[in-house]
Design a protein around this motif. Structure first.
Motif, PDB file in Angstrom:
ATOM      1  N   ALA A 125      50.054  21.652 -42.815  1.00 33.39           N
ATOM      2  CA  ALA A 125      49.814  20.512 -43.694  1.00 33.39           C
ATOM      3  C   ALA A 125      49.879  20.920 -45.159  1.00 33.39           C
ATOM      4  O   ALA A 125      50.330  20.151 -46.017  1.00 33.39           O
ATOM      5  CB  ALA A 125      48.452  19.886 -43.389  1.00 33.39           C
ATOM      6  N   LEU A 126      49.395  22.124 -45.460  1.00 31.75           N
ATOM      7  CA  LEU A 126      49.403  22.658 -46.819  1.00 31.75           C
ATOM      8  C   LEU A 126      49.942  24.076 -46.792  1.00 31.75           C
ATOM      9  O   LEU A 126      49.867  24.764 -45.764  1.00 31.75           O
ATOM     10  CB  LEU A 126      47.983  22.681 -47.411  1.00 31.75           C
ATOM     11  CG  LEU A 126      47.269  21.356 -47.653  1.00 31.75           C
ATOM     12  CD1 LEU A 126      45.809  21.611 -47.977  1.00 31.75           C
ATOM     13  CD2 LEU A 126      47.939  20.575 -48.771  1.00 31.75           C
ATOM     14  N   THR A 127      50.457  24.519 -47.917  1.00 32.71           N
ATOM     15  CA  THR A 127      50.848  25.918 -48.046  1.00 32.71           C
ATOM     16  C   THR A 127      49.677  26.704 -48.626  1.00 32.71           C
ATOM     17  O   THR A 127      48.775  26.150 -49.257  1.00 32.71           O
ATOM     18  CB  THR A 127      52.064  26.071 -48.972  1.00 32.71           C
ATOM     19  OG1 THR A 127      51.671  25.698 -50.312  1.00 32.71           O
ATOM     20  CG2 THR A 127      53.223  25.200 -48.505  1.00 32.71           C
ATOM     21  N   ALA A 128      49.710  28.015 -48.413  1.00 31.23           N
ATOM     22  CA  ALA A 128      48.669  28.869 -48.979  1.00 31.23           C
ATOM     23  C   ALA A 128      48.664  28.772 -50.503  1.00 31.23           C
ATOM     24  O   ALA A 128      47.593  28.836 -51.140  1.00 31.23           O
ATOM     25  CB  ALA A 128      48.880  30.314 -48.534  1.00 31.23           C
ATOM     26  N   GLU A 129      49.839  28.587 -51.091  1.00 29.00           N
ATOM     27  CA  GLU A 129      49.931  28.464 -52.546  1.00 29.00           C
ATOM     28  C   GLU A 129      49.253  27.183 -53.024  1.00 29.00           C
ATOM     29  O   GLU A 129      48.587  27.175 -54.071  1.00 29.00           O
ATOM     30  CB  GLU A 129      51.391  28.488 -52.986  1.00 29.00           C
ATOM     31  CG  GLU A 129      52.095  29.824 -52.792  1.00 29.00           C
ATOM     32  CD  GLU A 129      52.415  30.128 -51.337  1.00 29.00           C
ATOM     33  OE1 GLU A 129      52.599  31.323 -51.013  1.00 29.00           O
ATOM     34  OE2 GLU A 129      52.463  29.174 -50.524  1.00 29.00           O
ATOM     35  N   GLU A 130      49.413  26.102 -52.286  1.00 33.07           N
ATOM     36  CA  GLU A 130      48.759  24.850 -52.666  1.00 33.07           C
ATOM     37  C   GLU A 130      47.236  24.964 -52.582  1.00 33.07           C
ATOM     38  O   GLU A 130      46.517  24.484 -53.460  1.00 33.07           O
ATOM     39  CB  GLU A 130      49.263  23.715 -51.776  1.00 33.07           C
ATOM     40  CG  GLU A 130      50.688  23.286 -52.092  1.00 33.07           C
ATOM     41  CD  GLU A 130      51.247  22.332 -51.059  1.00 33.07           C
ATOM     42  OE1 GLU A 130      52.088  21.498 -51.432  1.00 33.07           O
ATOM     43  OE2 GLU A 130      50.849  22.420 -49.871  1.00 33.07           O
ATOM     44  N   VAL A 131      46.764  25.606 -51.516  1.00 30.77           N
ATOM     45  CA  VAL A 131      45.319  25.813 -51.394  1.00 30.77           C
ATOM     46  C   VAL A 131      44.815  26.702 -52.524  1.00 30.77           C
ATOM     47  O   VAL A 131      43.751  26.455 -53.111  1.00 30.77           O
ATOM     48  CB  VAL A 131      44.968  26.414 -50.017  1.00 30.77           C
ATOM     49  CG1 VAL A 131      43.510  26.849 -49.968  1.00 30.77           C
ATOM     50  CG2 VAL A 131      45.260  25.402 -48.918  1.00 30.77           C
TER      51      VAL A 131
END
Length: 402
Positions: free
Chosen positions: A379-385
């Motif tokens: 759902a999300l990338t590690a970069e977005e988190v």
């Protein structure tokens, strides 16, 4: 400094209060479990499910606006959700899979089920899924118990060592004694197959009234978890067996019924703090047929998945490939809607502590767990988190508590 209480007294009290440690489920929690009758499975099954889901998406919702119109995706998130769902279906459509030797399979001649058990072992070894296993028969009768454990024995003996993420689903449990019996069988299998102690674990299906409240009027789930002696990895709700056993009519046999909420609430409070994971059940309203039927199936599934997520059930059953579309659409929308606010709160907790909300460590762990699940499922990338929280992946993992 002088005290009145001595260490021996307090140590004795602590020893009486201690409880056996429950092993936390390892690795990521899948967002779903797909159930397929064991006789209908083949080596291409995960890929075929993905292809079928993509075909349903292309036919009935060829773009983000079409899917949003059907299930009600937020307009600002619809393009992102759509593209990530499509990418997920292309790369990892199935996160967890059970080969069913119970209701979906029925009773066969022993030679037939033996052959299917051998093939199941080969499939489980070859798929390379993050999580996969089998649902055995119940222990309702001696004959079912014997057949159930023969199938499990054949699969494990042929495998030699089960693949990572191997799971056993134990259906129609009615007592802690049945759970203890399965744990005893697994003790023997580990010893005789020279497997690491405790590697074989199982999920309890909560699908009978006696698996919620025992015959003597007590909550049944805590005793069942304890009877598993650390082998219980999950509690999976069984929608239709449970609602039928409660005497509900066909029209009222659905996941949103209050009777199901009661059972899930018992599961939730009983498993809290144990490391045992929760899974919601299934809906039999399938997205198949003409456009109207597909729309109805998708709307029903999407609504129920969103409802489960808001109630703290992050996994559920999927029975048809086209349900993968709304499974991931619901999960991704849930995470995308909450990620920014969760990230802000987590960053505030780790920073100065100033802000409109003062969170406790337990809340910070829950926020971190939600964000980690979002990355695990795509759902999300590690970069977005990282952008939301200022945390690297290893820092996020360190905040999560069982």
């Amino acid at each position: 400094m002088r005290t009145t209480l001595d260490g021996a007294l307090l140590t004795g009290i602590a020893s009486r209060l201690s409880t056996p440690e429950q092993k936390t489920a390892a690795g990521r929690q899948p967002v779903h479990t797909c159930y397929v009758p064991a006789d209908r499975a083949d080596a291409d099954l995960p890929a075929r499910w993905g292809a079928a889901a993509l075909a349903a998406l292309a036919e009935h919702a060829p773009d983000a606006a079409a899917l949003a119109a059907i299930v009600g995706l937020p307009p600002d998130l619809a393009p992102t959700v759509y593209e990530r769902v499509r990418a997920k279906l292309e790369t990892e459509p199935v996160e967890d899979l059970r080969l069913d030797f119970e209701d979906g399979y029925g009773v066969r001649d022993d030679s037939v089920e033996d052959a299917h058990a051998a093939r199941a072992a080969d499939l489980l070894a070859g798929w390379g899924l993050a999580s996969a296993g089998l649902r055995v028969k119940s222990f309702d009768t001696t004959a079912l118990l014997m057949r159930s454990m023969r199938t499990l024995d054949l699969v494990l003996t042929r495998l030699g060592r089960p693949p990572a993420g191997f799971a056993v689903t134990f259906p129609k449990v009615t007592s802690a004694d049945q759970v203890a019996a399965l744990a005893e069988v697994l003790d023997v299998l580990e010893e005789r197959l020279d497997l690491p102690r405790g590697v074989l674990r199982f999920e309890i299906q909560v699908e009978t009234p006696r698996s919620v409240v025992s015959a003597d009027g007590r909550l049944a789930v805590p005793a069942m978890i304890a009877a598993g002696r650390g082998r219980v990895s999950g509690l999976h709700f069984g929608t239709y067996d449970y609602t039928a056993a409660c005497g509900l009519s066909a029209a009222d046999q659905h996941l949103a019924h209050a009777a199901c909420d009661f059972a899930r609430n018992v599961m939730q409070v009983s498993a809290a703090g144990t490391g045992v994971r929760l899974s919601d059940g299934s809906t039999n309203v399938l997205p198949v047929g003409d456009l109207a039927s597909v729309r109805h199936g998708w709307q029903t599934h999407y609504r129920l998945v969103r409802r489960a997520l808001s109630h703290g059930f992050f996994q559920g059953w999927d029975l048809h490939p086209a349900q993968l579309v709304t499974r991931y659409a619901a999960v991704y929308t849930h995470h995308l809607e909450t990620a920014e606010a969760d990230g802000r709160r987590l960053a505030a907790y780790l920073g100065s502590g100033s802000g409109p909300v003062q969170d406790e460590p337990a809340t910070a762990a829950a926020l971190a767990g939600s964000l980690r699940r979002a990355v695990d499922c795509g759902a999300l990338t590690a970069e977005e988190v990282g952008a939301h929280t200022g945390l690297a992946a290893e820092d996020l993992a360190a905040l999560v508590r069982p």
